[in-house]
Design an enzyme around this catalytic site. Structure first.
Site, PDB file in Angstrom:
ATOM      1  N   GLU A  36    -114.892 -16.733  10.323  1.00  0.00           N
ATOM      2  CA  GLU A  36    -114.331 -15.747  11.256  1.00  0.00           C
ATOM      3  C   GLU A  36    -115.255 -15.644  12.480  1.00  0.00           C
ATOM      4  OE1 GLU A  36    -111.491 -13.689  11.816  1.00  0.00           O
ATOM      5  OE2 GLU A  36    -112.713 -13.422  13.607  1.00  0.00           O
ATOM      6  N   MET A 316     -94.089 -12.018  13.905  1.00  0.00           N
ATOM      7  CA  MET A 316     -95.548 -11.881  13.904  1.00  0.00           C
ATOM      8  C   MET A 316     -95.910 -10.498  13.379  1.00  0.00           C
ATOM      9  SD  MET A 316     -96.884 -13.858  17.250  1.00  0.00           S
ATOM     10  CE  MET A 316     -96.464 -15.576  17.566  1.00  0.00           C
ATOM     11  N   HIS A 442     -84.606  15.622  -4.040  1.00  0.00           N
ATOM     12  CA  HIS A 442     -84.228  16.582  -3.008  1.00  0.00           C
ATOM     13  C   HIS A 442     -85.388  17.546  -2.766  1.00  0.00           C
ATOM     14  CE1 HIS A 442     -81.725  19.340  -0.726  1.00  0.00           C
ATOM     15  NE2 HIS A 442     -82.247  20.334  -1.436  1.00  0.00           N
TER      16      HIS A 442
HETATM   17  C1  LIG Z   1    -101.353  -3.363  19.320  1.00  0.00           C
HETATM   18  C2  LIG Z   1    -100.779  -4.077  18.119  1.00  0.00           C
HETATM   19  C3  LIG Z   1    -100.134  -3.357  17.136  1.00  0.00           C
HETATM   20  C4  LIG Z   1     -99.629  -4.005  16.015  1.00  0.00           C
HETATM   21  N1  LIG Z   1     -98.991  -3.254  15.060  1.00  0.00           N
HETATM   22  C5  LIG Z   1     -98.497  -3.864  13.964  1.00  0.00           C
HETATM   23  C6  LIG Z   1     -97.872  -3.111  12.934  1.00  0.00           C
HETATM   24  O1  LIG Z   1     -97.763  -1.875  13.018  1.00  0.00           O
HETATM   25  N2  LIG Z   1     -97.414  -3.754  11.843  1.00  0.00           N
HETATM   26  C7  LIG Z   1     -97.523  -5.128  11.719  1.00  0.00           C
HETATM   27  O2  LIG Z   1     -97.090  -5.679  10.700  1.00  0.00           O
HETATM   28  N3  LIG Z   1     -98.095  -5.872  12.671  1.00  0.00           N
HETATM   29  C8  LIG Z   1     -98.587  -5.280  13.792  1.00  0.00           C
HETATM   30  N4  LIG Z   1     -99.220  -6.038  14.748  1.00  0.00           N
HETATM   31  C9  LIG Z   1     -99.278  -7.507  14.556  1.00  0.00           C
HETATM   32  C10 LIG Z   1    -100.388  -7.879  13.562  1.00  0.00           C
HETATM   33  O3  LIG Z   1    -101.625  -7.418  14.046  1.00  0.00           O
HETATM   34  C11 LIG Z   1    -100.416  -9.385  13.371  1.00  0.00           C
HETATM   35  O4  LIG Z   1     -99.135  -9.838  12.964  1.00  0.00           O
HETATM   36  C12 LIG Z   1    -101.425  -9.795  12.307  1.00  0.00           C
HETATM   37  O5  LIG Z   1    -102.721  -9.371  12.637  1.00  0.00           O
HETATM   38  C13 LIG Z   1    -101.427 -11.328  12.136  1.00  0.00           C
HETATM   39  O6  LIG Z   1    -102.361 -11.691  11.172  1.00  0.00           O
HETATM   40  P1  LIG Z   1    -103.037 -13.136  11.194  1.00  0.00           P
HETATM   41  O7  LIG Z   1    -103.921 -13.178  10.006  1.00  0.00           O
HETATM   42  O8  LIG Z   1    -102.009 -14.163  11.365  1.00  0.00           O
HETATM   43  O9  LIG Z   1    -103.914 -13.189  12.542  1.00  0.00           O
HETATM   44  P2  LIG Z   1    -104.970 -12.214  13.210  1.00  0.00           P
HETATM   45  O10 LIG Z   1    -104.934 -10.866  12.657  1.00  0.00           O
HETATM   46  O11 LIG Z   1    -104.758 -12.360  14.685  1.00  0.00           O
HETATM   47  O12 LIG Z   1    -106.364 -12.845  12.800  1.00  0.00           O
HETATM   48  C14 LIG Z   1    -106.774 -14.097  13.253  1.00  0.00           C
HETATM   49  C15 LIG Z   1    -108.283 -14.158  13.164  1.00  0.00           C
HETATM   50  O13 LIG Z   1    -108.707 -15.507  13.380  1.00  0.00           O
HETATM   51  C16 LIG Z   1    -109.920 -15.489  14.096  1.00  0.00           C
HETATM   52  N5  LIG Z   1    -110.081 -16.804  14.727  1.00  0.00           N
HETATM   53  C17 LIG Z   1    -109.252 -17.373  15.640  1.00  0.00           C
HETATM   54  N6  LIG Z   1    -109.710 -18.591  15.968  1.00  0.00           N
HETATM   55  C18 LIG Z   1    -110.836 -18.797  15.239  1.00  0.00           C
HETATM   56  C19 LIG Z   1    -111.765 -19.872  15.153  1.00  0.00           C
HETATM   57  N7  LIG Z   1    -111.621 -20.995  15.849  1.00  0.00           N
HETATM   58  N8  LIG Z   1    -112.824 -19.732  14.322  1.00  0.00           N
HETATM   59  C20 LIG Z   1    -113.007 -18.586  13.608  1.00  0.00           C
HETATM   60  N9  LIG Z   1    -112.161 -17.556  13.653  1.00  0.00           N
HETATM   61  C21 LIG Z   1    -111.086 -17.655  14.460  1.00  0.00           C
HETATM   62  C22 LIG Z   1    -109.748 -14.347  15.068  1.00  0.00           C
HETATM   63  O14 LIG Z   1    -111.004 -13.871  15.536  1.00  0.00           O
HETATM   64  C23 LIG Z   1    -108.996 -13.324  14.219  1.00  0.00           C
HETATM   65  O15 LIG Z   1    -109.887 -12.429  13.597  1.00  0.00           O
HETATM   66  C24 LIG Z   1     -99.760  -5.412  15.877  1.00  0.00           C
HETATM   67  C25 LIG Z   1    -100.424  -6.157  16.859  1.00  0.00           C
HETATM   68  C26 LIG Z   1    -100.933  -5.498  17.972  1.00  0.00           C
HETATM   69  C27 LIG Z   1    -101.648  -6.314  19.022  1.00  0.00           C
END
Ligand SMILES: Cc1cc2nc3c(=O)[nH]c(=O)nc-3n(C[C@H](O)[C@H](O)[C@H](O)COP(=O)(O)OP(=O)(O)OC[C@H]3O[C@@H](n4cnc5c(N)ncnc54)[C@H](O)[C@@H]3O)c2cc1C
Length: 463
Positions: A36, A316, A442
C-alpha cells in the site's frame, strides 16, 4: 543489495478490495503480501465512504440544532449553535484512525505481510517497491489499485478548486460553494456543506440531479435540496473559472453565459480506474473501456493476474470491491466461486436517502419483462412521521407471472438501512408473497416494505 521476497499472493492496494482479499487469504492459509502506497483502508476509509458519512452526520446535527433554535414543533428550545469545524474534522479523523488501525490489526492477526510503498509492476509475477530496493515474486498477482477522481481540464484542482478529498477536510466552511456534478458524491457533500452553512449551488449537465436514477425516485431529493436553499443549475455546462474575480463561468441551456460568484468549486464529476503510474502497461491486459477487463472470477486476460474493485469498473462501490476480494482469495485457495450477484445495492446518503437494489421499472421493461410495480409512501408510515420525515416511498418491481421480486427502490429518511432487506430478498429469490407473509415490526420504516409488497398483490392495509 536488492532484497527479494517470495509469496503465493501479492496484492497491490490496501483499500476495501485489497485488504479484504488479504484477510480472507490469511484465513485460508495463503502466504500473502499486501503493498500500500498511502494508507490502509484506501479511498473508502480515508477519503471516501467513512469520512463523508461522518461529515454528513456533523452537518445534520448542526442543521437540526439550528432548526430547534429557530422554534421547533417538538418543543425543544436551544440557543443558536456555533460550529468549530476544526474539532469536527478531528472527530472525523478519529473515526478514520480507529478503522484503519483496526484493518492493520486484522491483517497482522491473519499473518499478512504489509509493505508500505508504491508498487511498480515488472511482469505478471514480479513487482518492485519504489525507492525501497525490494522485489517481490508471486504466484498470483491481485491488482486492487482503486480509482481516482475525474478531473476537468478547465477546472484543475488547486486553490479555490477542490476535489472530494479536500472537501472532506475543511479548515473553514466557505460562504459560497459551487458543486460541479449532481451525482451522489456531489450531492452528499453539497447537502452537508449547505447544512454547515454554505450557500450551495449545483451545476449539472443532465436535466436532473442523480441522473443515473429515475425522476420519480429523485424528486423528493430535488425538493429537499430546494427547501434547503441549494440552487440547481440543471442542463448547464461549465466553461471555466476566473480566479481574479472568483467566478465560475457556465453556459445555460439556451447558450447564454452565466457567471456564478463563489469561494470554492467542488469538482465531483465521477471517478475512473487507477491504471496509470505503476507500469501496468507492461502486462498488456485486455481492457473494458478505461477499466481492466475481468471474467466472472475477476481473472484478467493474463493467467493468475486478478483485478478487483474500482479498477475493474462499475459499479465503483466499496461493498462490491470487498465481495470480489473475498471471492478471489477463495478461488486462489481452490474453492469453486464466481462473482455473480443478483444485485448490488447502490445507496445515496443524500437527504432524504435513496437506495436502489436490482431492476428498476424502466430496466425491467427494457428487458421485455411484464411487471407489477407498487409504491408505498412514507406519508402513511407512523415511524416516518415520528421521525418528522414523510417524504419518499418504497417501490417494488416484481414479475407479473410468478411474483418473483426483481427490484426494490426507496427514497426517504434512513432508507440506507433497508438495503440489507432488499438485497436479501433478491438473493433468496423472494416472491411478493414471501414479503407479504413476513411480520414486519411496528413501528418501523420496514412496514413500508411490507405494505409495498401487499399493494403489489392488490391488498395494502394502510392506504
Ligand atoms: C467521497 C466519496 C464517497 C464515497 N462513498 C461511498 C459509499 O458511501 N459507499 C460505497 O460503497 N462507496 C463509496 N465510495 C466509493 C468507494 O470509496 C470505492 O468504491 C472503494 O474505495 C473502492 O475500493 P478499492 O479497494 O477498489 O480501491 P481504493 O479504496 O481506491 O483503494 C486502492 C488503494 O490502492 C493504493 N494504490 C494504488 N496504486 C498503488 C501502487 N502502485 N502501489 C501501492 N498501492 C497503490 C491506493 O493508495 C489505495 O489505498 C465513495 C468514494 C468517494 C470518493
Amino acid at each position: 543489495m536488492q532484497q527479494t521476497l517470495n509469496t503465493t499472493l501479492l496484492i497491490i492496494g490496501g483499500g476495501p478490495g485489497g485488504y479484504v482479499a488479504a484477510i480472507r487469504a490469511g484465513q485460508l492459509g495463503i502466504t500473502t503480501v499486501l503493498v500500500e502506497g498511502q494508507a490502509l483502508g484506501g479511498t473508502c476509509l480515508n477519503i471516501g465512504c467513512i469520512p463523508s458519512k461522518a461529515l454528513i452526520h456533523v452537518a445534520e446535527q448542526l442543521h437540526q440544532t439550528r432548526q430547534h433554535s429557530q422554534g421547533s414543533a417538538l418543543g425543544i428550545q436551544v440557543a443558536a449553535p456555533t460550529l468549530d469545524i476544526g474539532k469536527s474534522v478531528e472527530w472525523k479523523d478519529g473515526i478514520v484512525d480507529r478503522l484503519t488501525s483496526g484493518v492493520a490489526a486484522l491483517l497482522k492477526k491473519h499473518k499478512v505481510q504489509v509493505i508500505q510503498g508504491w508498487a511498480r509492476i515488472v511482469d505478471g509475477k514480479t513487482v518492485e517497491i519504489e525507492g525501497a530496493n525490494t522485489r517481490i515474486q508471486c504466484e498470483h498477482l491481485l491488482l486492487a489499485t482503486g480509482s481516482k477522481s475525474v478531473n476537468l481540464p478547465m477546472l484543475p484542482i488547486g486553490g479555490a478548486i477542490i476535489s472530494s478529498t479536500e472537501a472532506l477536510a475543511p479548515t473553514s466552511v466557505p460562504k459560497r460553494l459551487v458543486v460541479v456534478g449532481g451525482g451522489y458524491i456531489g450531492l452528499e457533500l453539497g447537502t452537508a456543506y449547505a447544512k454547515l452553512g454554505a450557500q450551495v449551488s449545483v451545476v449539472e449537465a443532465q436535466e436532473r440531479i442523480l441522473p443515473a436514477y429515475d425522476g420519480e425516485l429523485t424528486q423528493p431529493v430535488h425538493e429537499a435540496l430546494k427547501k434547503l436553499g441549494v440552487k440547481l443549475y440543471l442542463k448547464h455546462s461549465v466553461e471555466g473559472f476566473d480566479a481574479q474575480t472568483n467566478t465560475l463561468q457556465v453556459r445555460d441551456p439556451q447558450g447564454e453565459r452565466l457567471n456564478l460568484p463563489t469561494d470554492q468549486v467542488l469538482v465531483a464529476v465521477g471517478r475512473k480506474a487507477n491504471t496509470q503510474g505503476f507500469n501496468l502497461e507492461a502486462l498488456d491486459l485486455a481492457m473494458n473501456g478505461s477499466s481492466i477487463k475481468v471474467d466472472n472470477r475477476c481473472q484478467t486476460s493474463m493467467r493468475n493476474v486478478w483485478a478487483i474493485g474500482d479498477l475493474s469498473g462499475e459499479p465503483m462501490l466499496a461493498h462490491r470491491a470487498m465481495a470480489q476480494g473475498e471471492m478471489v482469495a477463495e478461488v486462489i485457495a481452490g474453492k469453486h466461486r464466481e462473482f455473480n450477484p443478483t444485485a448490488i445495492a447502490a445507496v445515496c446518503f443524500t437527504d432524504p436517502e435513496l437506495v436502489v437494489v436490482g431492476q428498476t421499472p424502466d430496466e425491467a421493461k427494457a428487458a421485455g419483462l411484464d411487471c407489477i410495480v407498487a409504491n408505498f409512501p412514507f406519508a402513511a408510515n407512523g415511524r416516518a412521521m415520528s421521525l418528522e420525515s414523510k417524504a419518499g416511498f418504497v417501490r417494488v418491481v416484481a414479475r407479473r407471472d410468478n411474483h418473483v421480486i426483481l427490484g426494490w427502490q426507496a427514497v426517504g429518511v434512513g432508507v440506507s438501512e433497508l438495503s440489507t432487506a432488499f438485497g436479501q430478498s433478491l438473493e433468496m429469490g423472494a416472491r411478493l408473497e414471501d414479503i407479504a407473509g413476513t411480520i414486519h415490526a411496528h413501528p418501523t420504516l420496514g412496514e413500508a416494505v411490507h405494505e409495498a409488497a401487499l399493494r403489489a398483490l392488490g391488498h395494502a392495509l394502510h392506504i
